[in-house]
Design an enzyme around this catalytic site. Structure first.
Site, PDB file in Angstrom:
ATOM      1  N   TYR A 109     -29.496 -22.481  16.355  1.00 12.72           N
ATOM      2  CA  TYR A 109     -28.385 -23.366  16.655  1.00 12.72           C
ATOM      3  C   TYR A 109     -27.362 -22.614  17.489  1.00 12.72           C
ATOM      4  O   TYR A 109     -27.707 -21.672  18.204  1.00 12.72           O
ATOM      5  CB  TYR A 109     -27.819 -24.007  15.367  1.00 12.72           C
ATOM      6  CG  TYR A 109     -27.175 -25.303  15.704  1.00 12.72           C
ATOM      7  CD1 TYR A 109     -27.948 -26.368  16.177  1.00 12.72           C
ATOM      8  CD2 TYR A 109     -25.808 -25.464  15.661  1.00 12.72           C
ATOM      9  CE1 TYR A 109     -27.363 -27.545  16.589  1.00 12.72           C
ATOM     10  CE2 TYR A 109     -25.217 -26.646  16.061  1.00 12.72           C
ATOM     11  CZ  TYR A 109     -25.997 -27.677  16.531  1.00 12.72           C
ATOM     12  OH  TYR A 109     -25.413 -28.839  16.957  1.00 12.72           O
ATOM     13  N   ARG A 162     -21.799 -34.340  25.929  1.00 13.19           N
ATOM     14  CA  ARG A 162     -20.846 -33.285  25.528  1.00 13.19           C
ATOM     15  C   ARG A 162     -21.583 -32.296  24.635  1.00 13.19           C
ATOM     16  O   ARG A 162     -21.377 -32.237  23.437  1.00 13.19           O
ATOM     17  CB  ARG A 162     -19.654 -33.928  24.812  1.00 13.19           C
ATOM     18  CG  ARG A 162     -18.423 -33.065  24.797  1.00 13.19           C
ATOM     19  CD  ARG A 162     -17.889 -32.863  23.379  1.00 13.19           C
ATOM     20  NE  ARG A 162     -18.871 -32.245  22.519  1.00 13.19           N
ATOM     21  CZ  ARG A 162     -18.624 -31.797  21.302  1.00 13.19           C
ATOM     22  NH1 ARG A 162     -17.455 -31.917  20.771  1.00 13.19           N
ATOM     23  NH2 ARG A 162     -19.558 -31.234  20.563  1.00 13.19           N
ATOM     24  N   LYS A 180     -30.401 -29.209  15.189  1.00 16.63           N
ATOM     25  CA  LYS A 180     -29.684 -29.746  14.028  1.00 16.63           C
ATOM     26  C   LYS A 180     -30.672 -30.203  12.949  1.00 16.63           C
ATOM     27  O   LYS A 180     -30.456 -29.969  11.765  1.00 16.63           O
ATOM     28  CB  LYS A 180     -28.852 -30.942  14.490  1.00 16.63           C
ATOM     29  CG  LYS A 180     -27.655 -31.148  13.652  1.00 16.63           C
ATOM     30  CD  LYS A 180     -26.406 -30.785  14.409  1.00 16.63           C
ATOM     31  CE  LYS A 180     -25.217 -30.595  13.555  1.00 16.63           C
ATOM     32  NZ  LYS A 180     -23.966 -30.582  14.280  1.00 16.63           N
ATOM     33  N   GLU A 251     -24.630 -37.396  17.609  1.00 11.95           N
ATOM     34  CA  GLU A 251     -24.390 -35.970  17.860  1.00 11.95           C
ATOM     35  C   GLU A 251     -23.999 -35.710  19.311  1.00 11.95           C
ATOM     36  O   GLU A 251     -24.687 -36.141  20.237  1.00 11.95           O
ATOM     37  CB  GLU A 251     -25.697 -35.210  17.539  1.00 11.95           C
ATOM     38  CG  GLU A 251     -25.652 -33.728  17.775  1.00 11.95           C
ATOM     39  CD  GLU A 251     -24.801 -32.985  16.751  1.00 11.95           C
ATOM     40  OE1 GLU A 251     -24.680 -33.455  15.603  1.00 11.95           O
ATOM     41  OE2 GLU A 251     -24.256 -31.935  17.117  1.00 11.95           O
ATOM     42  N   ASP A 252     -22.903 -34.991  19.488  1.00 11.73           N
ATOM     43  CA  ASP A 252     -22.491 -34.516  20.805  1.00 11.73           C
ATOM     44  C   ASP A 252     -22.356 -35.616  21.862  1.00 11.73           C
ATOM     45  O   ASP A 252     -22.802 -35.458  23.010  1.00 11.73           O
ATOM     46  CB  ASP A 252     -23.414 -33.386  21.284  1.00 11.73           C
ATOM     47  CG  ASP A 252     -23.032 -32.048  20.629  1.00 11.73           C
ATOM     48  OD1 ASP A 252     -22.138 -32.050  19.762  1.00 11.73           O
ATOM     49  OD2 ASP A 252     -23.607 -31.015  20.989  1.00 11.73           O
ATOM     50  N   ASP A 274     -21.416 -36.107  13.065  1.00  7.00           N
ATOM     51  CA  ASP A 274     -21.089 -34.780  12.522  1.00  7.00           C
ATOM     52  C   ASP A 274     -19.897 -34.146  13.226  1.00  7.00           C
ATOM     53  O   ASP A 274     -19.118 -33.440  12.598  1.00  7.00           O
ATOM     54  CB  ASP A 274     -22.312 -33.865  12.617  1.00  7.00           C
ATOM     55  CG  ASP A 274     -22.024 -32.528  11.971  1.00  7.00           C
ATOM     56  OD1 ASP A 274     -21.644 -32.520  10.792  1.00  7.00           O
ATOM     57  OD2 ASP A 274     -22.130 -31.494  12.661  1.00  7.00           O
ATOM     58  N   ASP A 275     -19.751 -34.395  14.529  1.00  5.57           N
ATOM     59  CA  ASP A 275     -18.626 -33.781  15.260  1.00  5.57           C
ATOM     60  C   ASP A 275     -17.304 -34.282  14.702  1.00  5.57           C
ATOM     61  O   ASP A 275     -16.307 -33.558  14.685  1.00  5.57           O
ATOM     62  CB  ASP A 275     -18.696 -34.113  16.754  1.00  5.57           C
ATOM     63  CG  ASP A 275     -20.064 -33.773  17.313  1.00  5.57           C
ATOM     64  OD1 ASP A 275     -20.480 -32.627  17.159  1.00  5.57           O
ATOM     65  OD2 ASP A 275     -20.726 -34.675  17.867  1.00  5.57           O
ATOM     66  N   ASN A 424     -14.058 -23.421  19.571  1.00  9.40           N
ATOM     67  CA  ASN A 424     -15.190 -22.563  19.949  1.00  9.40           C
ATOM     68  C   ASN A 424     -15.284 -22.452  21.459  1.00  9.40           C
ATOM     69  O   ASN A 424     -14.835 -23.363  22.159  1.00  9.40           O
ATOM     70  CB  ASN A 424     -16.501 -23.201  19.456  1.00  9.40           C
ATOM     71  CG  ASN A 424     -16.559 -23.286  17.946  1.00  9.40           C
ATOM     72  OD1 ASN A 424     -16.295 -22.326  17.259  1.00  9.40           O
ATOM     73  ND2 ASN A 424     -16.911 -24.463  17.446  1.00  9.40           N
TER      74      ASN A 424
HETATM   75  P1  NAD Z   1     -12.246 -33.056  22.150  1.00 11.56           P
HETATM   76  O1  NAD Z   1     -12.290 -32.831  23.594  1.00 11.56           O
HETATM   77  O2  NAD Z   1     -12.705 -34.368  21.610  1.00 11.56           O
HETATM   78  O3  NAD Z   1     -10.741 -32.824  21.625  1.00 11.56           O
HETATM   79  C1  NAD Z   1      -9.847 -31.831  22.031  1.00 11.56           C
HETATM   80  C2  NAD Z   1      -8.476 -32.456  22.029  1.00 11.56           C
HETATM   81  O4  NAD Z   1      -7.479 -31.458  22.153  1.00 11.56           O
HETATM   82  C3  NAD Z   1      -8.312 -33.415  23.181  1.00 11.56           C
HETATM   83  O5  NAD Z   1      -7.911 -34.659  22.688  1.00 11.56           O
HETATM   84  C4  NAD Z   1      -7.237 -32.763  24.034  1.00 11.56           C
HETATM   85  O6  NAD Z   1      -6.416 -33.700  24.641  1.00 11.56           O
HETATM   86  C5  NAD Z   1      -6.468 -31.939  23.021  1.00 11.56           C
HETATM   87  N1  NAD Z   1      -5.743 -30.815  23.641  1.00 11.56           N
HETATM   88  C6  NAD Z   1      -6.001 -30.190  24.793  1.00 11.56           C
HETATM   89  N2  NAD Z   1      -5.063 -29.223  25.013  1.00 11.56           N
HETATM   90  C7  NAD Z   1      -4.216 -29.244  23.982  1.00 11.56           C
HETATM   91  C8  NAD Z   1      -3.073 -28.498  23.626  1.00 11.56           C
HETATM   92  N3  NAD Z   1      -2.624 -27.536  24.399  1.00 11.56           N
HETATM   93  N4  NAD Z   1      -2.434 -28.806  22.481  1.00 11.56           N
HETATM   94  C9  NAD Z   1      -2.895 -29.780  21.687  1.00 11.56           C
HETATM   95  N5  NAD Z   1      -3.988 -30.507  21.965  1.00 11.56           N
HETATM   96  C10 NAD Z   1      -4.639 -30.251  23.092  1.00 11.56           C
HETATM   97  O7  NAD Z   1     -13.060 -31.889  21.475  1.00 11.56           O
HETATM   98  P2  NAD Z   1     -13.521 -31.791  19.935  1.00 11.56           P
HETATM   99  O8  NAD Z   1     -14.916 -32.235  19.807  1.00 11.56           O
HETATM  100  O9  NAD Z   1     -12.483 -32.404  19.079  1.00 11.56           O
HETATM  101  O10 NAD Z   1     -13.509 -30.207  19.734  1.00 11.56           O
HETATM  102  C11 NAD Z   1     -12.288 -29.474  19.820  1.00 11.56           C
HETATM  103  C12 NAD Z   1     -12.559 -28.032  19.484  1.00 11.56           C
HETATM  104  O11 NAD Z   1     -12.967 -27.932  18.116  1.00 11.56           O
HETATM  105  C13 NAD Z   1     -13.669 -27.422  20.337  1.00 11.56           C
HETATM  106  O12 NAD Z   1     -13.301 -26.150  20.742  1.00 11.56           O
HETATM  107  C14 NAD Z   1     -14.820 -27.337  19.376  1.00 11.56           C
HETATM  108  O13 NAD Z   1     -15.650 -26.235  19.660  1.00 11.56           O
HETATM  109  C15 NAD Z   1     -14.136 -27.154  18.051  1.00 11.56           C
HETATM  110  N6  NAD Z   1     -14.978 -27.602  16.936  1.00 11.56           N
HETATM  111  C16 NAD Z   1     -15.176 -26.741  15.895  1.00 11.56           C
HETATM  112  C17 NAD Z   1     -15.991 -27.097  14.850  1.00 11.56           C
HETATM  113  C18 NAD Z   1     -16.184 -26.145  13.704  1.00 11.56           C
HETATM  114  O14 NAD Z   1     -15.607 -25.102  13.712  1.00 11.56           O
HETATM  115  N7  NAD Z   1     -16.944 -26.454  12.692  1.00 11.56           N
HETATM  116  C19 NAD Z   1     -16.618 -28.341  14.844  1.00 11.56           C
HETATM  117  C20 NAD Z   1     -16.386 -29.225  15.916  1.00 11.56           C
HETATM  118  C21 NAD Z   1     -15.554 -28.848  16.957  1.00 11.56           C
END
Ligand code: NAD
Length: 569
Positions: A109, A162, A180, A251-252, A274-275, A424
């Site tokens: 993964y 994505r 997954k 997913e994604d 899951d996201d 991430n």
């Molecule tokens: P996404 O694109 O749907 O959401 C990100 C959001 O953050 C957007 O709405 C964007 O407008 C906002 N943003 C951008 N710049 C910003 C700032 N300076 N201040 C506040 N908000 C801001 O992406 P996502 O799927 O929600 O993922 C977001 C992050 O979380 C990614 O880096 C992803 O890798 C991480 N993530 C971690 C896990 C985990 O640790 N288990 C799981 C899922 C996602």
């Protein structure tokens, strides 16, 4: 489609009837045992002479298989070696991973699977799963009948737009559902023949892929709007008909489609994302564990979420479901959580392009009561100063957004601030754990999205937990299919979060750990599955069973990769 039915004989041993004979048996990855076929099996299945004389044990094969996979230091080569093993002998493949889970999880993964998605056209050898394209319109049900096995219980589907943090990967996104589902197999014992990865390949807007002469996907710009929706509708309807017992995991998908699909199909087909929901489950598990460390129950926490995308909104939804379960009023629950996007705090004086943000916006009155001016953008530092959070979660994807002044401000009001830079990969984390430890004088309770080393601080070693969704989705999936629930709802992820937290020993809590060790994944998934299933029964979504009977059912569904005795059918 094949029926693959393991049975247990009077001695408690697994048996499997094999419809094939001769060469086809060793060519079939679910029947092939390689040099471990017994002499009786070789005779009975007509494969004598096709293998060298010695009969080896599975344990022997695992040792050799693992050595073969890990001979190279390059993660992508390891990925390819594992994929090759899967195509030859699936049981051995899963057993190697189960026995080396922590080491091989980042190969099957994230992060290695991301590289595999990018190199997909180049690496492609043998397909796993189904690609559904616009060429199949009107015939999708028929195409689903091409799936190798009939009794599918778990489908992971992506439209590839994505893929991790890598954007649109076209047909190569298939690496994600494949990976997954492998985690469902190793983490919760879902049998591999009950899983089906699907790539909804509706084209790609990735110019590089469209121009690449070797690209193996549907080489067209992405389908959008009504054409996308009607094709998805046909696919979902066909899934319900061909695989009526399957749980569908979205997913994604890109944010807008992710929310739309989840809501549109929530009541139509057993499904979750899951996201959105799995991420929330692991974040809430971290909040619960932080509460055990500090003695603060979840309803007494003040939580700030930075980033209102799929992950941030998912976390807020599940937190609200949890507070609702704890009988807090909607108003109290709303005020326990502050959400910020790239333009600051969500307040109802703002106009949002994304309609879903309205649900999480504070009232202007509440903002004013804390001394904030809702008529102007309110940044994270101002929120921290006014709201005095105990938990700060980052899902913005933007590095260095948890700055020194913000973290020091938080630590002023909170003895052990829980800070979760979830973005991430490591370079995108909202803050580096080394800094969080320094700015809070070693007090921060840290969980990150990507793995970080523990931090040495004044002679102590401070753990950095990894908020990996793998603690959540395999158990939720198993609990859903074992209980026969008609829906997967947000509160199930809160229940899963508690089940994960309960797996932390008191010693681990005292040492500041937020998640139990990954090596216990199967035991954790079992507890999550039981908790989720019982919760589904409580909600009236699943037929009632007593706890003991349901535990037995869950145990009976958890496959451990061993060779059954093969019997010619
Ligand atoms: P996404 O694109 O749907 O959401 C990100 C959001 O953050 C957007 O709405 C964007 O407008 C906002 N943003 C951008 N710049 C910003 C700032 N300076 N201040 C506040 N908000 C801001 O992406 P996502 O799927 O929600 O993922 C977001 C992050 O979380 C990614 O880096 C992803 O890798 C991480 N993530 C971690 C896990 C985990 O640790 N288990 C799981 C899922 C996602």
């Amino acid at each position: 489609m094949e029926r693959y039915e393991l049975t247990v004989n009077d001695e408690g041993e697994e048996e499997l009837k094999v419809p094939l004979r001769g060469h086809s048996v060793v060519e079939h990855n679910m029947y092939n045992h390689g040099t471990a076929f017994t002499r009786e099996e070789r005779r009975a299945l007509g494969i004598e002479g096709l293998l060298p004389s010695r009969v080896r044990t599975l344990e022997d094969q695992v040792r050799q298989g693992y050595a073969h996979v890990t001979v190279t230091p390059d993660p992508l080569e390891k990925y390819v070696a594992l994929a090759d093993l899967e195509s030859r002998n699936a049981t051995l493949y899963y057993r190697v991973i189960v026995e080396h889970l922590e080491e091989l999880l980042p190969i099957v993964y994230t992060p290695t699977v991301g590289r595999a998605c990018q190199e997909f056209s180049h690496l492609f050898r043998r397909g796993r799963g189904l690609w559904i394209t616009p060429e199949h319109r009107g015939r999708i049900e028929q195409v689903l009948e091409s799936a190798p096995y009939a009794d599918v219980r778990l489908i992971v589907m992506t439209d590839n737009e994505r893929i991790l943090g890598l954007g649109d990967q076209g047909a190569g996104g298939m690496g994600i559902p494949v990976g997954k589902l492998d985690l469902y197999v190793v983490g919760a014992g879902i049998h591999p023949t009950q899983t089906l990865p699907i790539s909804f390949d509706v084209g790609t807007d990735n110019a590089e892929l469209l121009e690449n002469p070797s690209y193996v996907g549907y080489r067209h710009p992405r389908l959008r709007g009504e054409e996308y929706e009607s094709l998805m509708e046909e696919l979902v309807t066909a899934i319900q008909k061909v695989f009526p017992k399957a749980l569908l995991q979205w997913e994604d998908f890109k944010k807008v489609n992710a929310f739309e699909l989840l809501d549109r199909y929530d009541e139509k087909i057993l499904s979750f994302n899951d996201d959105i929901q799995g991420t929330a489950g692991i974040a809430v598990a971290g909040v619960v564990a932080a509460g055990r460390i500090t003695g603060t129950p979840i309803e007494k926490q003040r939580i700030v979420v930075l980033g209102a995308g799929a992950a941030g909104v998912g976390i807020t939804r599940i937190l609200q479901a949890e507070l609702d379960r704890l009988a807090m009023t909607a108003e109290q629950a709303e005020q326990a959580i502050a959400v910020l996007d790239s333009r600051g705090l969500l307040v109802d004086t703002r106009e949002f392009d994304d309609e879903y943000k309205n649900k999480f916006a504070w009232s202007a009155e509440h903002a004013r009561s804390l001394g904030l001016n809702p008529d102007e953008p309110i940044d994270l530092l101002a929120v921290v100063r006014a709201f005095k959070p105990t938990v700060l979660i980052g899902t913005s994807g933007v590095p260095e957004t948890f700055t020194e002044d913000i973290v020091r401000e938080m630590a002023k009001h909170c003895e052990r601030p829980a800070i979760f830079p979830f973005s991430n990969p490591n370079d995108n984390a909202e803050a580096h754990p080394d800094d969080l430890v320094a700015w809070t004088d070693g007090k921060a309770l840290i969980a990150s999205g990507s793995p970080f080393d523990p931090v040495e601080w004044k002679g102590a070693t401070i753990p950095v937990a990894q908020g990996n969704n793998v603690y959540v989705f395999p158990g939720v999936g198993l609990g859903a299919i074992a209980s026969g629930t008609s829906r997967v709802v947000d509160s199930m992820f809160a229940v899963a979060a508690h089940a994960i937290g309960d797996q932390l020993s008191d010693e681990a809590v005292a040492a500041g750990h937020l998640y139990p060790p990954l090596e216990n994944l199967r035991a954790i998934s079992r507890e999550v599955a039981i908790a989720v299933g019982l919760h589904a029964m409580e909600l009236g979504l699943a037929p009632q069973q007593d706890r003991a009977a349901f535990e037995k059912k869950v145990d009976s569904m958890m496959w451990y990769p061993t060779y059954p005795t093969l019997i010619p059918s």
